[in-house]
Design a protein around this motif. Structure first.
Motif, short mmCIF file in Angstrom:
data_model
loop_
_atom_site.label_atom_id
_atom_site.label_comp_id
_atom_site.label_asym_id
_atom_site.label_seq_id
_atom_site.Cartn_x
_atom_site.Cartn_y
_atom_site.Cartn_z
N LYS A 194 -15.31 38.86 -61.98
CA LYS A 194 -15.54 39.15 -60.57
C LYS A 194 -14.42 40.04 -60.03
CE LYS A 194 -16.64 36.82 -56.22
NZ LYS A 194 -16.79 35.50 -55.54
N ASP A 195 -14.74 40.88 -59.05
CA ASP A 195 -13.73 41.74 -58.45
C ASP A 195 -12.61 40.91 -57.83
OD1 ASP A 195 -15.13 43.97 -59.15
OD2 ASP A 195 -16.00 44.31 -57.16
N ILE A 211 -6.72 42.79 -51.37
CA ILE A 211 -5.27 42.72 -51.23
C ILE A 211 -4.58 42.68 -52.59
CG2 ILE A 211 -5.21 40.19 -51.06
CD1 ILE A 211 -2.96 40.49 -49.02
N ALA A 212 -5.21 42.04 -53.58
CA ALA A 212 -4.65 41.99 -54.93
C ALA A 212 -4.76 43.35 -55.61
CB ALA A 212 -5.38 40.92 -55.75
N ARG A 213 -5.91 43.99 -55.46
CA ARG A 213 -6.08 45.30 -56.08
C ARG A 213 -5.12 46.33 -55.51
NH1 ARG A 213 -12.07 46.48 -55.04
NH2 ARG A 213 -12.10 44.54 -53.85
N GLY A 214 -4.84 46.20 -54.21
CA GLY A 214 -3.88 47.12 -53.60
C GLY A 214 -2.45 46.81 -53.99
N TYR A 215 -2.10 45.54 -54.01
CA TYR A 215 -0.72 45.15 -54.29
C TYR A 215 -0.31 45.50 -55.71
CZ TYR A 215 3.44 42.19 -54.57
OH TYR A 215 4.73 41.73 -54.74
N GLY A 243 -10.44 46.35 -60.60
CA GLY A 243 -9.60 45.20 -60.93
C GLY A 243 -10.35 43.89 -60.77
N THR A 244 -10.22 43.01 -61.75
CA THR A 244 -10.94 41.75 -61.76
C THR A 244 -10.00 40.57 -61.53
OG1 THR A 244 -10.66 41.45 -64.15
CG2 THR A 244 -12.59 42.71 -63.41
#
Length: 258
Positions: free
Chosen positions: A167-168, A172-176, A183-184
């Motif tokens: 799952k995506d 905020i995690a993909r940006g950080y 990003g999964t």
């Protein structure tokens, strides 16, 4: 793992970590029953609320000592602030996947008062012991996230963990972690584990480091050189602006993701 039996300081810090681990794993039911998405998120959220305490405590105490003595901290203070903020970002990414309930939040508040008070007192008495203790705690965090990753990898196709793995990750995690749009959750867990490994190495490295030594992991002189001169030899305001530009871009991306 650094040998917990080499010195009395190591033995006592390792023993304390083992007690904390037992209480924490029991409270989150980590070692009871099968591991599923709900249990992973409960464990991770609780873990990160506690993990963000040591870095901030170390930074605050060093900050006031620097003010009191009117001396520089030789690169320690900022490093521990970054560590605390990194752990806080772990928490912010996980709560995008689960909203803690009232009982959970009450337990977190109680744990923060208990552990926060303990660590504050311990750091004022013996910072060396505290950093060794945190190093062992971070080692356990690495083991925990490794176990989570293995459970995801071994999950049967179509199961809850297998679906969650792909799952995506939250925005905020993909940006950080600069994961990109693909990003999964699995990528996020790997990134968190890498952060914990860094904190483990940092705390073990600075444990026992003399106060009069420049922090070899975060030399403030290098950052000042970059700020004043820039990598290409430019000086003045232009280099100063460029040295802060990546942080500004990251801040804007996180604000948009939130």
């Amino acid at each position: 793992m650094l040998s917990p039996y080499s010195t009395s300081n190591n033995r006592s810090s390792f023993a304390t970590m083992s007690c904390v681990r037992l209480v924490f794993n029991t409270a989150t039911l980590w070692n009871f029953g099968s591991i599923n998405k709900e249990k992973i998120l409960n464990h991770a959220i609780f873990l990160e609320t506690i993990a963000a305490i040591p870095g901030m405590v170390a930074a605050i105490i060093r900050h006031f000592r620097s003010l009191r003595n009117m001396t520089r901290d030789r690169g320690m203070l900022n490093m521990f602030l970054e560590e605390a903020n990194n752990e806080r970002m772990h928490l912010l990414t996980f709560i995008r996947m689960k909203e803690p309930g009232t009982v959970f939040r009450a337990a977190v508040i109680g744990a923060k008062f208990g552990f926060g008070g303990f660590f504050l007192a311990a750091y004022m008495i013996n910072p060396t012991w505290c950093h060794r203790f945190v190093g062992y705690v971070e080692e356990e965090a690495c083991h925990t996230y490794t176990r989570i990753l293995h459970k995801m990898e071994d999950a049967p196709r179509g199961s809850e963990l297998a679906r969650w793995k792909d799952k995506d990750a939250p925005k905020i995690a993909r940006g950080y972690w600069a994961m990109g749009e693909d990003g999964t959750v699995y990528d996020e867990m790997k990134a968190v584990r890498a952060d914990e490994a860094k904190h483990r190495d940092v705390n073990h490295a600075v444990s026992g480091l003399p106060d009069n030594v420049i922090n070899p992991l975060y030399d403030p002189r290098e950052k000042m050189d970059v700020m004043l001169k820039g990598h290409d030899g430019k000086g003045g305001k232009q280099a100063w602006r460029e040295s802060f530009m990546p942080s500004s871009v990251l801040l804007l991306s996180l604000m948009a993701a939130a």
